[in-house]
Design a protein around this motif. Structure first.
Motif, mmCIF file in Angstrom:
data_model
loop_
_atom_site.group_PDB
_atom_site.id
_atom_site.type_symbol
_atom_site.label_atom_id
_atom_site.label_comp_id
_atom_site.label_asym_id
_atom_site.label_seq_id
_atom_site.Cartn_x
_atom_site.Cartn_y
_atom_site.Cartn_z
ATOM 1 N N THR A 224 8.340 9.335 0.410
ATOM 2 C CA THR A 224 8.802 7.959 0.309
ATOM 3 C C THR A 224 8.853 7.534 -1.151
ATOM 4 O O THR A 224 7.861 7.687 -1.885
ATOM 5 C CB THR A 224 7.880 7.001 1.079
ATOM 6 N N LEU A 225 10.010 7.021 -1.582
ATOM 7 C CA LEU A 225 10.176 6.422 -2.899
ATOM 8 C C LEU A 225 10.293 4.916 -2.715
ATOM 9 O O LEU A 225 11.060 4.441 -1.870
ATOM 10 C CB LEU A 225 11.428 6.958 -3.590
ATOM 11 N N THR A 226 9.546 4.138 -3.476
ATOM 12 C CA THR A 226 9.565 2.686 -3.342
ATOM 13 C C THR A 226 9.813 2.046 -4.703
ATOM 14 O O THR A 226 9.509 2.622 -5.756
ATOM 15 C CB THR A 226 8.241 2.156 -2.769
ATOM 16 N N GLY A 227 10.348 0.852 -4.669
ATOM 17 C CA GLY A 227 10.568 0.088 -5.885
ATOM 18 C C GLY A 227 10.627 -1.390 -5.582
ATOM 19 O O GLY A 227 10.974 -1.802 -4.462
ATOM 20 N N GLY B 205 -0.220 9.193 -3.093
ATOM 21 C CA GLY B 205 0.839 8.422 -3.715
ATOM 22 C C GLY B 205 0.397 7.834 -5.037
ATOM 23 O O GLY B 205 -0.796 7.652 -5.299
ATOM 24 N N ILE B 206 1.374 7.544 -5.921
ATOM 25 C CA ILE B 206 1.127 6.896 -7.198
ATOM 26 C C ILE B 206 2.186 5.814 -7.390
ATOM 27 O O ILE B 206 3.262 5.857 -6.781
ATOM 28 C CB ILE B 206 1.158 7.880 -8.382
ATOM 29 N N ASP B 207 1.886 4.841 -8.251
ATOM 30 C CA ASP B 207 2.873 3.816 -8.574
ATOM 31 C C ASP B 207 2.587 3.264 -9.960
ATOM 32 O O ASP B 207 1.458 3.340 -10.467
ATOM 33 C CB ASP B 207 2.872 2.699 -7.534
ATOM 34 N N LEU C 69 7.587 0.976 -9.519
ATOM 35 C CA LEU C 69 8.115 2.152 -8.848
ATOM 36 C C LEU C 69 6.947 2.932 -8.271
ATOM 37 O O LEU C 69 5.844 2.947 -8.841
ATOM 38 C CB LEU C 69 8.892 3.047 -9.821
ATOM 39 N N GLY C 70 7.173 3.593 -7.131
ATOM 40 C CA GLY C 70 6.121 4.387 -6.513
ATOM 41 C C GLY C 70 6.675 5.563 -5.751
ATOM 42 O O GLY C 70 7.853 5.586 -5.377
ATOM 43 N N VAL C 71 5.824 6.554 -5.520
ATOM 44 C CA VAL C 71 6.193 7.719 -4.728
ATOM 45 C C VAL C 71 4.990 8.118 -3.879
ATOM 46 O O VAL C 71 3.844 8.008 -4.329
ATOM 47 C CB VAL C 71 6.647 8.889 -5.634
ATOM 48 N N GLU C 72 5.241 8.532 -2.655
ATOM 49 C CA GLU C 72 4.173 8.954 -1.749
ATOM 50 C C GLU C 72 4.649 10.139 -0.916
ATOM 51 O O GLU C 72 5.819 10.188 -0.516
ATOM 52 C CB GLU C 72 3.766 7.806 -0.834
ATOM 53 N N VAL C 73 3.751 11.071 -0.676
ATOM 54 C CA VAL C 73 4.037 12.233 0.157
ATOM 55 C C VAL C 73 3.001 12.292 1.270
ATOM 56 O O VAL C 73 1.796 12.168 1.018
ATOM 57 C CB VAL C 73 4.021 13.542 -0.655
ATOM 58 N N GLN C 74 3.472 12.453 2.502
ATOM 59 C CA GLN C 74 2.596 12.545 3.670
ATOM 60 C C GLN C 74 2.911 13.824 4.432
ATOM 61 O O GLN C 74 4.075 14.124 4.694
ATOM 62 C CB GLN C 74 2.807 11.342 4.586
ATOM 63 N N ALA D 260 0.819 -1.221 0.000
ATOM 64 C CA ALA D 260 0.000 0.000 0.000
ATOM 65 C C ALA D 260 0.850 1.268 0.000
ATOM 66 O O ALA D 260 0.566 2.212 0.726
ATOM 67 C CB ALA D 260 -0.963 -0.002 1.187
ATOM 68 N N GLY D 261 1.918 1.287 -0.787
ATOM 69 C CA GLY D 261 2.713 2.497 -0.951
ATOM 70 C C GLY D 261 3.742 2.757 0.111
ATOM 71 O O GLY D 261 4.355 3.826 0.122
ATOM 72 N N THR D 262 3.964 1.807 1.037
ATOM 73 C CA THR D 262 4.946 2.021 2.094
ATOM 74 C C THR D 262 5.654 0.717 2.400
ATOM 75 O O THR D 262 5.145 -0.364 2.083
ATOM 76 C CB THR D 262 4.278 2.566 3.366
ATOM 77 N N LEU D 263 6.828 0.809 3.013
ATOM 78 C CA LEU D 263 7.509 -0.385 3.487
ATOM 79 C C LEU D 263 7.110 -0.593 4.945
ATOM 80 O O LEU D 263 7.457 0.211 5.815
ATOM 81 C CB LEU D 263 9.023 -0.237 3.362
#
Length: 650
Positions: free
Chosen positions: A353-356, A320-322, A334-339, A125-128
């Protein structure tokens, strides 16, 4: 209560042949536990936090028997709960100073379809999720309209008795638990689905160890009330699926505030709106999005005698988007989220947060990696998880290795907000903390954990499945909030008498292991399990002493006929010591002790389906051996108790 119980027992003689026999056990992904609706019903769970009883490796504590905290053997025992909570794919933001209270979630135990549990870090869900995931899936309707509702009540022996609340009644047999109510209405069409639900809970803090303490704080007999509604709307559009979740609730709560060392009467209000979905942008690529807004309020319980006047509101906005790309057996994303989080009386923060992730799957193997980069104004944290899985001859073995970093903004402990300028939770609490030697240590910028795990599952013989796992964790600079305390010389336990240390840098190395065998034979289903914990080193010995080292047990389910289920569970929990509470020698005419004894806990349940599985009646007995079931030195002792539930499905 007596008539209702007799009616239930009489109904057990009526056969109902609309339900097939119990399905055989199925192998699951190692390290991932799935708790099904059938297991929940067979275990006779009463409220949502009872799910912890079915989670492998979970250690719990509660002061009142209503608000439960869970630890899965991570670096900060019984501290900030590192696991991430999801409901129907939506991350839930009801945490308060690192606490996740499942009782607040607007899902009743009768509304749960299944629960997925991961105890190791993973991307979701956009986070680790540093401490794993608890994902609750609610019941979904088939085509058409459906409704269900239920009512539950219960009582306990040996307590002062809820008769204190109704002095005009002479009978001592007045419900202590509940009455609780829940309802769910859903409609499913070809392109859309909608679900509305609510739960209403009542809880009476009547245990001898805490009753006077809480009545002193309230100026009346302690009674908690919680109302939590929710709405879920799903729609299929643009080739994908989109879901809107609205969650909320309000409660009068006796909230156990650890830095203060006792319960605080508060009024809690929380709410969250979230929208997420996924649509294809090409034959091999999908675009996902999620936005959410959440608010938590803490204010004074009107009319309470303990006038602390808490005033605390946090607001969180998250977007966030991915992009996920898949070609045959290869997956990448790849994804990015801002809180952005703000709080009254304190400086807020923004977290990016940047995820991959990448993975490859073949007929026998699956392996890949997940990573995340968390960024704030003054710090960064990098996390990486490697995983692999191999399957052969009915067996599956998986291995995971993780190096995770966590920023203070990802934990939001009480000490974190103090450093942000929130110096006075309430006037009286702030004065007592200063008077009794409050000390705040500088916390490290990030905390680090290294973890390695090996899990295996497979079929020993037809109908018998083995599930085993082993994990080693090393935590550096964990956020361990420490406080020492002693009793108020007055009638209540009211304040801290030793220095309090917040965000002390903690180090620990632990090893955990689990083993379970489950199977079926005819109309019998059973499970044997054991999970153990060993502390290998570090400076958090004081905290780990409070966590039971061993947990073992057995569950048995019998279906004499397809509509009638008998269940039994026997669990052993080893002793533990809360060293910070050992100086306690008195309080409310009750002798507190920092050591919690080992206990054998026996539960039994009876369940009967009637009216073509539209009506379910269940009776649950907890702690039939009446052992001392206590989870905190100043907490309630949960004696032999029973619950009656009636559920109607239309």
């Amino acid at each position: 209560m007596t008539l209702a119980t007799l009616a239930l027992l009489a109904s057990l003689a009526i056969a109902d042949t609309t339900q097939p026999a119990l399905p055989p056990p199925r192998p699951e992904d190692p390290g991932r536990q799935v708790i099904t609706r059938a297991e929940i019903e067979a275990a006779g769970l009463y409220r949502l936090p009872d799910l912890y009883r079915l989670m492998d490796g979970a250690r719990t504590f509660a002061v009142d028997g209503f608000t439960w905290r869970a630890d899965f053997g991570h670096g900060d025992p019984f501290g900030a709960e590192a696991w991430t909570l999801l409901v129907d794919g939506e991350r839930v933001e009801f945490g308060l100073f690192g606490e996740q209270n499942l009782s607040l979630v607007p899902v009743a135990i009768t509304q749960v379809d299944s629960v997925e549990v991961w105890t190791e870090p993973r991307l979701v869900a956009g986070t680790l999720a540093h401490g794993g995931v608890i994902h609750i899936h609610t019941a979904q309707a088939s085509q058409g309209t459906a409704a269900r509702g239920g009512v539950a009540i219960g009582n306990e022996i040996g307590d002062p008795g809820p008769f204190r609340y109704v002095p005009e009644l002479f009978s001592r047999n007045v419900d202590k638990f509940g009455a609780d109510y829940d309802a769910l209405v859903s409609h499913s069409g070809a392109q859309s689905r909608i679900q509305a639900r609510f739960k209403l809970l009542r809880f009476y803090a009547t245990d001898f160890a805490s009753f006077e303490r809480n009545r002193e704080a309230l100026g009346a007999n302690p009674a908690l009330r919680l109302f939590a509604p929710a709405l879920r709307v799903e729609a299929d559009a643009l080739g994908g699926r989109h879901a809107l979740n609205v969650l909320g609730g309000g409660a009068n709560d006796l909230w156990f505030f650890q830095p203060f060392g006792r319960e605080i009467p508060v009024r809690r209000v929380w709410g969250q709106v979230g929208l997420h979905g996924r649509v294809p942008v090409s034959p091999h690529m999908k675009f996902g999005y999620r936005v959410a807004a959440a608010e938590n309020q803490l204010s004074e319980w009107e009319g309470a005698a303990l006038r602390l006047d808490p005033d605390w509101t946090t607001r969180t906005l998250r977007a966030g988007i991915d992009l996920n790309h898949r070609i045959e057996s290869q997956i990448a994303g790849l994804g990015v989220e801002v809180q952005h989080t703000t709080a009254n009386q304190a400086e807020g923060f923004t977290l990016g947060t940047l995820t991959g992730h990448v993975a490859r799957t073949t007929s026998r193997y699956r392996y890949g990696a997940e990573g995340a980069l968390a960024i704030t104004d003054d710090a960064q944290a990098v996390s990486l998880v490697l995983h692999g899985r191999r399957t052969w001859d009915g067996w599956t073995v998986s291995a995971r290795a993780a190096r995770t970093q966590q920023l203070p903004e990802q934990a939001e402990r009480f000490g974190f907000w103090l450093r942000r300028g929130y110096r006075q939770f309430a006037r009286d609490i702030g004065r007592l903390l200063r008077r009794n030697g409050f000390e705040q240590r500088e916390a490290p910028v990030t905390s680090m954990q290294y973890r390695a795990s090996l899990d295996a599952t497979g079929q020993l013989v037809p109908g018998l499945v083995l599930d085993a796992g082993f994990s080693v964790r090393r935590a550096d600079d964990a956020y361990a909030e420490r406080q020492g305390r002693a009793p108020d010389p007055g009638p209540g336990l009211s304040y801290i008498a030793e220095p309090t240390f917040l965000d002390a840098a903690g180090k620990s190395t632990t090893a955990t292991g689990r083993l379970a065998i489950r199977g079926t034979h005819g109309r019998w289903r059973g499970r044997l399990f054991y999970d153990g914990l060993r502390v290998l080193g570090g400076n958090l010995d004081r905290e780990w002493e409070a966590v039971p080292r061993h947990r073992a047990g057995a569950t048995v389910t019998l279906m004499p006929d397809p509509g009638f289920t008998l269940g039994g569970t026997l669990v052993y929990r080893s002793a533990s010591r809360w060293l910070a509470y050992e100086p306690l020698g008195f309080g409310n005419d009750f002798l507190y002790d920092g050591e919690l004894p080992a206990a054998w806990l026996l539960d039994a349940s009876l369940e009967k389906w009637l009216w073509q599985r539209r009506l379910r009646m269940s009776l649950l007995f907890r702690n039939l051996l009446n052992h001392e079931e206590r989870y905190h030195p100043i907490g309630a002792a949960l004696d032999l108790r029973f619950y009656l539930r009636v559920e109607l499905n239309l």
